[in-house]
Each structure stands twice: as C-alpha cells, then as structure tokens.
Write a protein that holds these residues in place. Structure first.
Motif, short mmCIF file in Angstrom:
data_model
loop_
_atom_site.label_atom_id
_atom_site.label_comp_id
_atom_site.label_asym_id
_atom_site.label_seq_id
_atom_site.Cartn_x
_atom_site.Cartn_y
_atom_site.Cartn_z
N LYS A 195 0.85 -1.19 0.00
CA LYS A 195 0.00 0.00 0.00
C LYS A 195 0.89 1.25 0.00
O LYS A 195 2.07 1.17 0.29
CB LYS A 195 -0.90 0.01 1.24
CG LYS A 195 -1.72 -1.25 1.43
CD LYS A 195 -2.68 -1.46 0.29
CE LYS A 195 -3.46 -2.75 0.49
NZ LYS A 195 -3.85 -3.39 -0.72
N ASN A 196 0.29 2.40 -0.31
CA ASN A 196 1.05 3.65 -0.33
C ASN A 196 1.80 3.91 0.97
O ASN A 196 2.90 4.44 0.97
CB ASN A 196 0.14 4.84 -0.65
CG ASN A 196 -0.32 4.84 -2.08
OD1 ASN A 196 0.31 4.25 -2.95
ND2 ASN A 196 -1.43 5.50 -2.34
N CYS A 197 1.19 3.55 2.08
CA CYS A 197 1.83 3.79 3.37
C CYS A 197 3.04 2.89 3.59
O CYS A 197 3.79 3.07 4.53
CB CYS A 197 0.83 3.62 4.51
SG CYS A 197 0.16 1.96 4.63
N GLN A 198 3.23 1.93 2.70
CA GLN A 198 4.36 1.01 2.81
C GLN A 198 5.44 1.31 1.78
O GLN A 198 6.19 0.44 1.38
CB GLN A 198 3.88 -0.43 2.64
CG GLN A 198 2.93 -0.88 3.73
CD GLN A 198 2.35 -2.25 3.41
OE1 GLN A 198 1.80 -2.45 2.34
NE2 GLN A 198 2.49 -3.16 4.34
N ALA A 199 5.54 2.55 1.37
CA ALA A 199 6.49 2.92 0.34
C ALA A 199 7.92 2.51 0.68
O ALA A 199 8.68 2.07 -0.19
CB ALA A 199 6.43 4.42 0.07
N THR A 200 8.29 2.63 1.94
CA THR A 200 9.64 2.26 2.35
C THR A 200 9.88 0.77 2.16
O THR A 200 10.94 0.36 1.69
CB THR A 200 9.88 2.66 3.82
OG1 THR A 200 9.70 4.06 3.94
CG2 THR A 200 11.29 2.31 4.27
N VAL A 201 8.89 -0.03 2.49
CA VAL A 201 9.02 -1.47 2.32
C VAL A 201 9.19 -1.81 0.84
O VAL A 201 10.06 -2.61 0.47
CB VAL A 201 7.78 -2.21 2.90
CG1 VAL A 201 7.85 -3.69 2.61
CG2 VAL A 201 7.67 -1.95 4.39
N PHE A 202 8.37 -1.20 -0.01
CA PHE A 202 8.48 -1.45 -1.45
C PHE A 202 9.84 -1.01 -1.97
O PHE A 202 10.49 -1.72 -2.73
CB PHE A 202 7.37 -0.74 -2.22
CG PHE A 202 7.52 -0.91 -3.70
CD1 PHE A 202 8.01 0.11 -4.49
CD2 PHE A 202 7.18 -2.11 -4.32
CE1 PHE A 202 8.16 -0.05 -5.85
CE2 PHE A 202 7.32 -2.27 -5.68
CZ PHE A 202 7.81 -1.24 -6.44
N ARG A 203 10.28 0.16 -1.55
CA ARG A 203 11.57 0.67 -2.01
C ARG A 203 12.69 -0.26 -1.59
O ARG A 203 13.59 -0.56 -2.38
CB ARG A 203 11.80 2.08 -1.46
CG ARG A 203 13.04 2.72 -2.01
CD ARG A 203 13.05 4.21 -1.71
NE ARG A 203 14.17 4.82 -2.39
CZ ARG A 203 15.14 5.48 -1.77
NH1 ARG A 203 15.08 5.68 -0.47
NH2 ARG A 203 16.13 5.99 -2.45
N ASN A 204 12.66 -0.74 -0.38
CA ASN A 204 13.68 -1.68 0.09
C ASN A 204 13.65 -2.97 -0.73
O ASN A 204 14.70 -3.52 -1.07
CB ASN A 204 13.49 -1.99 1.58
CG ASN A 204 13.84 -0.81 2.45
OD1 ASN A 204 14.53 0.11 2.04
ND2 ASN A 204 13.36 -0.84 3.68
#
Length: 74
Positions: free
Chosen positions: A40-49
């Motif tokens: 989700k958008n709020c998980q941008a850091t997770v996706f980026r990692n």
C-alpha cells in the motif's frame, strides 16, 4: 605518410545469452509489479527496500553484466 586508424569493433546485431540469465532479467519487472500490487502507499519504504534489494542482488547484477557484455555495452 598517413597513420592508419583502427576500425571500430563491429558490434553483433544478434547475441546469445543463457536462458537462465534472460529469465532473471525478465523477472525484474514482473517482481516489481507483483510487489507494487501487494504494498500500500503507506508502505512505500518497504516497497523501495524490496526494489533496491532486487536490483542490487548479485544474481541480478551478474545477469545485467552478462547481457551488457553480450550487447557490447561494457
């Protein structure tokens, strides 16, 4: 007397790379798309990692290096 200039190395128009390497390269956008759908958008850091881990992984780097060498990009 004129000095002879070296002709540029001819780059092949077709290349052959191992099927396993091609599969690794092809899987990158598929894996990124799968992750994009899951996070989700709020998980941008997770996706980026995840994305950084994917394109920084040794097998990805090796696959890209082999592809670049075959294409004459190194």
């Amino acid at each position: 007397m004129m000095a002879k200039t070296k002709a540029a190395a001819e780059v092949p128009t077709e290349v052959t790379i191992p099927r396993s390497v091609l599969k690794q390269l092809v899987s990158i956008p598929e894996e990124l798309e799968r992750a994009d759908l899951a996070y989700k958008n709020c998980q941008a850091t997770v996706f980026r990692n995840f994305a950084q881990g994917l394109f920084r992984a040794n097998n990805t780097r090796n696959a890209v290096a082999v592809a670049r060498q075959a294409l004459g990009d190194e």
